[in-house]
Design a protein around this motif. Structure first.
Motif, short mmCIF file in Angstrom:
data_model
loop_
_atom_site.label_atom_id
_atom_site.label_comp_id
_atom_site.label_asym_id
_atom_site.label_seq_id
_atom_site.Cartn_x
_atom_site.Cartn_y
_atom_site.Cartn_z
N TRP A 44 5.13 -9.30 5.23
CA TRP A 44 4.98 -8.01 5.91
C TRP A 44 5.48 -6.87 5.02
O TRP A 44 4.86 -5.81 4.95
CB TRP A 44 5.80 -7.98 7.20
N SER A 48 3.32 -3.88 3.27
CA SER A 48 3.66 -2.50 3.59
C SER A 48 3.90 -1.67 2.33
O SER A 48 3.39 -0.55 2.20
CB SER A 48 4.91 -2.47 4.48
N SER A 52 0.93 1.37 0.40
CA SER A 52 1.30 2.79 0.31
C SER A 52 0.92 3.40 -1.04
O SER A 52 1.03 4.62 -1.21
CB SER A 52 2.81 2.94 0.53
N ASP A 174 -1.00 -6.18 8.69
CA ASP A 174 -0.58 -4.82 9.04
C ASP A 174 0.49 -4.81 10.12
O ASP A 174 0.52 -3.91 10.98
CB ASP A 174 -1.78 -3.97 9.49
N TYR A 176 3.50 -4.09 9.96
CA TYR A 176 4.43 -2.95 9.83
C TYR A 176 3.96 -1.70 10.56
O TYR A 176 4.76 -0.79 10.82
CB TYR A 176 4.64 -2.62 8.34
N LYS A 177 2.68 -1.64 10.91
CA LYS A 177 2.19 -0.47 11.64
C LYS A 177 1.55 -0.85 12.97
O LYS A 177 0.88 -0.03 13.60
CB LYS A 177 1.21 0.31 10.79
N TYR A 195 9.39 -4.31 13.00
CA TYR A 195 9.35 -4.44 11.54
C TYR A 195 10.48 -3.64 10.88
O TYR A 195 11.18 -4.14 10.00
CB TYR A 195 7.99 -3.97 11.00
#
Length: 221
Positions: A44, A48, A52, A174, A176-177, A195
């Protein structure tokens, strides 16, 4: 054969050209995309961090390095499959390059720890890089040597020949979001909040900052 009115022919020609151009662009993009597989503990977090970055088009959480086909998350974390939690990072070489990605990767983990990462212990949480050819291996070895010189400590992250990569189930992508509510020791909260609490509680950023200082690219991300 269908005969279109003469007045519609320029419009239909324009549509055909635009469609052909879009298909060609998608084909070129697919051909131009490159990928690298890395393991840095909890997938995870790696996903993440790298999603980015400019030029990274996708990061997929999954498993690689083992002998079991299509392993489940429970199988891997229980141990014995030989797989590590890993992330396949796909990037556009015109906007991102492999040396920089691996430079950042080493500075986003504790590459001195052979027993796992941070609070996550065991073989499935170890670090590694998988390469597909001699050129990628050369880049990875150079990044590792530079990281070792900068850190002043022995780095244990291996560089391995690429093997089959198995994407984890959708619930791990995904994370983390994610907006879905999950049950945690903090109560029922959204995935994104779970997360953040996990990452802080596991001490990932604190340890990376301790090792790499200002060179750590994702601390507080």
């Amino acid at each position: 054969m269908t005969i279109f009115p003469r007045s519609l022919r320029p419009i239909l020609l324009s549509i055909a050209i635009a469609t052909g151009f879009a298909v060609q662009c998608n084909s070129v993009s697919a051909q131009d995309a490159s990928s690298i597989i890395v393991a840095g503990g909890c997938f995870w977090c790696v996903e993440s961090d790298f999603e980015s970055l400019p030029g990274v088009t996708e990061a997929v959480s999954g498993f690689t390095g083992g002998a079991v086909a299509n392993p489940t998350y429970k199988q891997v974390t229980r141990g014995g499959t030989g797989h590590l939690e890993a992330v396949e990072i796909t990037y556009d070489p015109s906007r991102a390059d492999l040396p920089d990605l691996l430079h950042k990767f080493f500075r986003s983990i504790d590459p001195t720890d052979a027993g796992g990462q941070f609070c996550d212990r065991g073989e499935s949480y170890a670090t590694a890089i998988w390469v597909a050819n001699a050129q990628e291996r050369q880049v990875a070895e150079a990044a590792k040597a530079q990281a070792e010189a900068d850190l002043g400590q022995r780095i244990v992250t291996p560089i391995l020949d690429r093997t089959a990569f198995y994407a984890a189930d959708d619930g791990h992508q995904d994370y983390y979001k994610g907006r879905r509510r999950v049950i945690t020791r903090f109560g029922v909260i959204r995935q994104a909040d779970a997360y953040k609490r996990y990452r802080e509680g596991c001490g990932r950023d604190a340890r990376v900052a301790e090792l790499w200082g200002n060179a750590a690219p994702f601390v507080g991300h």
